[in-house]
Scaffold this active site. Sequence first.
Site, PDB file in Angstrom:
ATOM      1  N   THR A  84     -13.396  32.367  38.477  1.00 32.64           N
ATOM      2  CA  THR A  84     -12.517  31.486  37.569  1.00 32.64           C
ATOM      3  C   THR A  84     -11.175  31.231  37.949  1.00 32.64           C
ATOM      4  OG1 THR A  84     -12.044  33.053  35.886  1.00 32.64           O
ATOM      5  CG2 THR A  84     -14.292  32.375  35.831  1.00 32.64           C
ATOM      6  N   THR A 122     -12.091  46.346  24.721  1.00 30.14           N
ATOM      7  CA  THR A 122     -10.643  45.986  24.155  1.00 30.14           C
ATOM      8  C   THR A 122     -10.528  46.948  22.734  1.00 30.14           C
ATOM      9  OG1 THR A 122      -8.974  44.529  23.535  1.00 30.14           O
ATOM     10  CG2 THR A 122     -11.285  43.666  23.451  1.00 30.14           C
ATOM     11  N   ASP A 123      -9.396  47.132  22.572  1.00 30.17           N
ATOM     12  CA  ASP A 123      -8.929  47.495  21.110  1.00 30.17           C
ATOM     13  C   ASP A 123      -8.995  46.238  20.219  1.00 30.17           C
ATOM     14  OD1 ASP A 123      -6.468  46.521  21.840  1.00 30.17           O
ATOM     15  OD2 ASP A 123      -5.448  48.272  21.588  1.00 30.17           O
ATOM     16  N   GLU A 124      -8.975  45.302  20.632  1.00 30.79           N
ATOM     17  CA  GLU A 124      -8.421  44.104  19.718  1.00 30.79           C
ATOM     18  C   GLU A 124      -9.829  43.930  19.007  1.00 30.79           C
ATOM     19  OE1 GLU A 124      -7.169  40.462  21.116  1.00 30.79           O
ATOM     20  OE2 GLU A 124      -5.753  41.086  22.438  1.00 30.79           O
ATOM     21  N   TYR A 166     -11.128  35.341  21.164  1.00 35.01           N
ATOM     22  CA  TYR A 166     -11.509  36.219  22.009  1.00 35.01           C
ATOM     23  C   TYR A 166     -12.036  37.414  21.741  1.00 35.01           C
ATOM     24  CZ  TYR A 166     -10.131  40.044  25.292  1.00 35.01           C
ATOM     25  OH  TYR A 166     -10.370  41.355  26.035  1.00 35.01           O
ATOM     26  N   LYS A 174     -15.648  39.560  22.384  1.00 35.99           N
ATOM     27  CA  LYS A 174     -15.776  40.935  22.672  1.00 35.99           C
ATOM     28  C   LYS A 174     -16.639  42.000  21.899  1.00 35.99           C
ATOM     29  CE  LYS A 174     -14.139  42.416  26.081  1.00 35.99           C
ATOM     30  NZ  LYS A 174     -14.918  42.586  27.549  1.00 35.99           N
ATOM     31  N   ARG A 215       2.310  46.156  20.682  1.00 35.01           N
ATOM     32  CA  ARG A 215       1.250  46.225  21.689  1.00 35.01           C
ATOM     33  C   ARG A 215       1.217  47.675  22.088  1.00 35.01           C
ATOM     34  NH1 ARG A 215      -0.215  42.789  18.907  1.00 35.01           N
ATOM     35  NH2 ARG A 215      -1.329  40.837  19.529  1.00 35.01           N
TER      36      ARG A 215
HETATM   37  P1  NAD Z   1      -9.108  38.807  33.928  1.00 40.30           P
HETATM   38  O1  NAD Z   1      -9.116  37.551  33.292  1.00 40.30           O
HETATM   39  O2  NAD Z   1      -7.950  39.071  34.795  1.00 40.30           O
HETATM   40  O3  NAD Z   1     -10.301  38.802  34.928  1.00 40.30           O
HETATM   41  C1  NAD Z   1     -11.766  38.589  34.755  1.00 40.30           C
HETATM   42  C2  NAD Z   1     -12.357  38.327  35.929  1.00 40.30           C
HETATM   43  O4  NAD Z   1     -13.823  38.110  35.391  1.00 40.30           O
HETATM   44  C3  NAD Z   1     -11.888  37.288  36.658  1.00 40.30           C
HETATM   45  O5  NAD Z   1     -11.992  37.727  38.152  1.00 40.30           O
HETATM   46  C4  NAD Z   1     -12.916  36.199  36.805  1.00 40.30           C
HETATM   47  O6  NAD Z   1     -13.381  35.435  37.775  1.00 40.30           O
HETATM   48  C5  NAD Z   1     -14.561  36.885  36.246  1.00 40.30           C
HETATM   49  N1  NAD Z   1     -15.249  36.222  35.511  1.00 40.30           N
HETATM   50  C6  NAD Z   1     -14.964  35.394  34.440  1.00 40.30           C
HETATM   51  N2  NAD Z   1     -16.298  34.833  33.979  1.00 40.30           N
HETATM   52  C7  NAD Z   1     -17.186  35.213  34.750  1.00 40.30           C
HETATM   53  C8  NAD Z   1     -18.476  35.204  34.780  1.00 40.30           C
HETATM   54  N3  NAD Z   1     -19.254  34.206  33.976  1.00 40.30           N
HETATM   55  N4  NAD Z   1     -19.209  35.556  35.621  1.00 40.30           N
HETATM   56  C9  NAD Z   1     -18.644  36.663  36.654  1.00 40.30           C
HETATM   57  N5  NAD Z   1     -17.404  36.727  36.580  1.00 40.30           N
HETATM   58  C10 NAD Z   1     -16.676  36.026  35.756  1.00 40.30           C
HETATM   59  O7  NAD Z   1      -9.497  40.026  32.934  1.00 40.30           O
HETATM   60  P2  NAD Z   1      -8.819  41.588  32.852  1.00 40.30           P
HETATM   61  O8  NAD Z   1      -7.506  41.535  32.267  1.00 40.30           O
HETATM   62  O9  NAD Z   1      -8.918  42.037  34.302  1.00 40.30           O
HETATM   63  O10 NAD Z   1      -9.875  42.074  32.182  1.00 40.30           O
HETATM   64  C11 NAD Z   1     -11.128  42.673  32.449  1.00 40.30           C
HETATM   65  C12 NAD Z   1     -11.874  43.175  31.460  1.00 40.30           C
HETATM   66  O11 NAD Z   1     -11.211  44.120  30.530  1.00 40.30           O
HETATM   67  C13 NAD Z   1     -12.446  42.153  30.348  1.00 40.30           C
HETATM   68  O12 NAD Z   1     -13.586  42.503  29.708  1.00 40.30           O
HETATM   69  C14 NAD Z   1     -11.521  42.368  29.294  1.00 40.30           C
HETATM   70  O13 NAD Z   1     -11.878  41.951  27.853  1.00 40.30           O
HETATM   71  C15 NAD Z   1     -11.047  43.951  29.273  1.00 40.30           C
HETATM   72  N6  NAD Z   1      -9.987  44.354  28.645  1.00 40.30           N
HETATM   73  C16 NAD Z   1      -8.515  43.966  29.389  1.00 40.30           C
HETATM   74  C17 NAD Z   1      -7.394  44.406  28.843  1.00 40.30           C
HETATM   75  C18 NAD Z   1      -6.224  43.802  29.339  1.00 40.30           C
HETATM   76  O14 NAD Z   1      -4.917  44.118  28.786  1.00 40.30           O
HETATM   77  N7  NAD Z   1      -6.176  43.280  30.254  1.00 40.30           N
HETATM   78  C19 NAD Z   1      -7.356  45.455  27.868  1.00 40.30           C
HETATM   79  C20 NAD Z   1      -8.615  45.795  27.520  1.00 40.30           C
HETATM   80  C21 NAD Z   1      -9.660  45.226  27.920  1.00 40.30           C
HETATM   81  O1  TDX Z   2       4.280  33.932  26.282  1.00 41.60           O
HETATM   82  C1  TDX Z   2       3.948  34.859  25.400  1.00 41.60           C
HETATM   83  N1  TDX Z   2       4.658  35.267  24.472  1.00 41.60           N
HETATM   84  C2  TDX Z   2       4.478  36.400  23.475  1.00 41.60           C
HETATM   85  O2  TDX Z   2       5.230  36.613  22.723  1.00 41.60           O
HETATM   86  C3  TDX Z   2       2.554  35.648  25.543  1.00 41.60           C
HETATM   87  C4  TDX Z   2       1.630  35.117  26.597  1.00 41.60           C
HETATM   88  C5  TDX Z   2       2.369  36.570  24.667  1.00 41.60           C
HETATM   89  N2  TDX Z   2       3.134  36.890  23.550  1.00 41.60           N
HETATM   90  C6  TDX Z   2       2.866  38.056  22.921  1.00 41.60           C
HETATM   91  C7  TDX Z   2       1.372  38.009  22.244  1.00 41.60           C
HETATM   92  C8  TDX Z   2       1.088  39.459  22.009  1.00 41.60           C
HETATM   93  O3  TDX Z   2       1.503  40.001  20.791  1.00 41.60           O
HETATM   94  O4  TDX Z   2       2.801  39.425  23.659  1.00 41.60           O
HETATM   95  C9  TDX Z   2       1.764  40.188  23.221  1.00 41.60           C
HETATM   96  C10 TDX Z   2       0.886  40.224  24.266  1.00 41.60           C
HETATM   97  O5  TDX Z   2       0.335  39.070  24.569  1.00 41.60           O
HETATM   98  P1  TDX Z   2      -0.949  39.057  25.798  1.00 41.60           P
HETATM   99  O6  TDX Z   2      -0.444  39.456  27.173  1.00 41.60           O
HETATM  100  O7  TDX Z   2      -1.567  37.499  25.782  1.00 41.60           O
HETATM  101  O8  TDX Z   2      -2.056  40.049  25.385  1.00 41.60           O
HETATM  102  P2  TDX Z   2      -2.926  40.163  24.100  1.00 41.60           P
HETATM  103  O9  TDX Z   2      -3.092  39.043  23.404  1.00 41.60           O
HETATM  104  O10 TDX Z   2      -2.361  41.260  23.374  1.00 41.60           O
HETATM  105  O11 TDX Z   2      -4.165  40.625  24.602  1.00 41.60           O
HETATM  106  C11 TDX Z   2      -4.125  41.606  25.843  1.00 41.60           C
HETATM  107  O12 TDX Z   2      -4.479  42.889  25.439  1.00 41.60           O
HETATM  108  C12 TDX Z   2      -6.093  43.162  25.050  1.00 41.60           C
HETATM  109  C13 TDX Z   2      -5.307  41.037  27.076  1.00 41.60           C
HETATM  110  O13 TDX Z   2      -4.883  39.735  27.172  1.00 41.60           O
HETATM  111  C14 TDX Z   2      -6.590  41.095  26.345  1.00 41.60           C
HETATM  112  O14 TDX Z   2      -7.606  40.813  27.431  1.00 41.60           O
HETATM  113  C15 TDX Z   2      -7.058  42.651  26.111  1.00 41.60           C
HETATM  114  O15 TDX Z   2      -8.272  42.633  25.550  1.00 41.60           O
END
Ligand code: NAD
Ligand code: TDX
Length: 371
Positions: A39, A137-139, A162, A166, A226
């Site tokens: 994606t 996620t913790d969300e 979101y 989850k 966070r």
């Molecule tokens: P990301 O958005 O960077 O990556 C998601 C990946 O999934 C991409 O490569 C995308 O192409 C793929 N994808 C999306 N839809 C798909 C589908 N239908 N089939 C196959 N592939 C698909 O996400 P991330 O930040 O790497 O998060 C990975 C996992 O960890 C997620 O499940 C997210 O909820 C969880 N998570 C993320 C965070 C964080 O802070 N980023 C924290 C806790 C948990």
């Molecule tokens: O432009 C911004 N300005 C801002 O103040 C953005 C993009 C975010 N924020 C704030 C929102 C949140 O309080 O910063 C904090 C972090 O934002 P994000 O990076 O969008 O993360 P969050 O919404 O906390 O969610 C992330 O952590 C949990 C990941 O995107 C999720 O996938 C994960 O599950």
Amino acid sequence: MNQKHTVIVTGGNGFIGTNLVQLLLESRQYHVINLDALTYAANPLSLEDLEGHPDYEFVKGSITDRQLIDSLFEKHKPMGVLNLAAESHVDRSILSADDFVQTNVVGTYTMLEAARMYWNTLPDELKQQFRFLHVSTDEVFGSLGEDGFFTEETPYKPQNPYSASKAASDHFVRAFHHTYGFPTIITNCSNNYGPYQFPEKMIPLMILNALSGKPLPVYGDGSNVRDWIYVEDHCKAVKLAFEKGKPGEVYAVGASNEQKNVNLVNQICSILDNIAPPIEVPQLRDRGLKSYAELINFVQDRLGHDHRYAIDASKVQRELGWKPEVGFETGLRKTVEWYLSNPKWVDQASGGSYGEWIEKNYAWRTKKEAE
Ligand code: NAD
Ligand code: TDX
């Protein structure tokens, strides 16, 4: 050498997936099949070095495609699944949750059901070994006030589309264990940061906006908190949970590093002031900026913005022997340096559909709501 274990990783081209695939291959314990739909959030450059790697195979496809998934189980006979594929950006889910329901809910259910059907066919010994690890996620626990922490016992209370999607996926995973004895494990982790994170997320967004002299949009008054973990530490916890976690168990993962958003943005600015001062950046030279912090811009708040997340990770520490290894100062500096050293990756991620999308959908972020 022992035979390598074949695993299916979903979402391996995303931020955490890329770091996890690298960790699994570096361990030399695994043969990795990466199922990713590529994606907007995936970057083909992230894993391009793995082309031709004998223990890595990429399959382009969706976790909603049951026929494809069945064929992967049939062909590769994996000993487990690490399910990361998801739509992951809260702001996008607020604009429209369609893709979140499809991938996070229907996709996770489809992976679970295909995996369970495959698992049913296994002889007892392989059945015992099989694991379905779901990365969450913790969300899903909602928002904390000034005190307290999320634990594995915290009731679910998702508050944005979101986290609702989850939470739904987590409930299916939990139900598959309870109903069928299917060997699932869930990790609920806090906010990750580090290399390969898509630039719509707060840390890379602030780094890249600063370097191009754009405003740094802090939502609301910047007091939201966070709990940040370096992505490699999270991946190590996921690998440990997959290898040593007990089926049916849930592990909350976090590095006890709470930061107020506005403080975090100031820290990013001060690292950048040190290693790439505005006066030395050609496109900023004439702007007269003394510090990137001058670009901080408080904007309209995110709808339903959760106030605070914080994890008590004592269970994963006690039961699996995990602990975070990268301190926040070191991790943040490494992250800033990574974005500075990888302009090709950044260009690929920031251009194309994302560039157009952000113009169209984020106008609200450039100014405070009219009082
Ligand atoms: P990301 O958005 O960077 O990556 C998601 C990946 O999934 C991409 O490569 C995308 O192409 C793929 N994808 C999306 N839809 C798909 C589908 N239908 N089939 C196959 N592939 C698909 O996400 P991330 O930040 O790497 O998060 C990975 C996992 O960890 C997620 O499940 C997210 O909820 C969880 N998570 C993320 C965070 C964080 O802070 N980023 C924290 C806790 C948990
Ligand atoms: O432009 C911004 N300005 C801002 O103040 C953005 C993009 C975010 N924020 C704030 C929102 C949140 O309080 O910063 C904090 C972090 O934002 P994000 O990076 O969008 O993360 P969050 O919404 O906390 O969610 C992330 O952590 C949990 C990941 O995107 C999720 O996938 C994960 O599950």
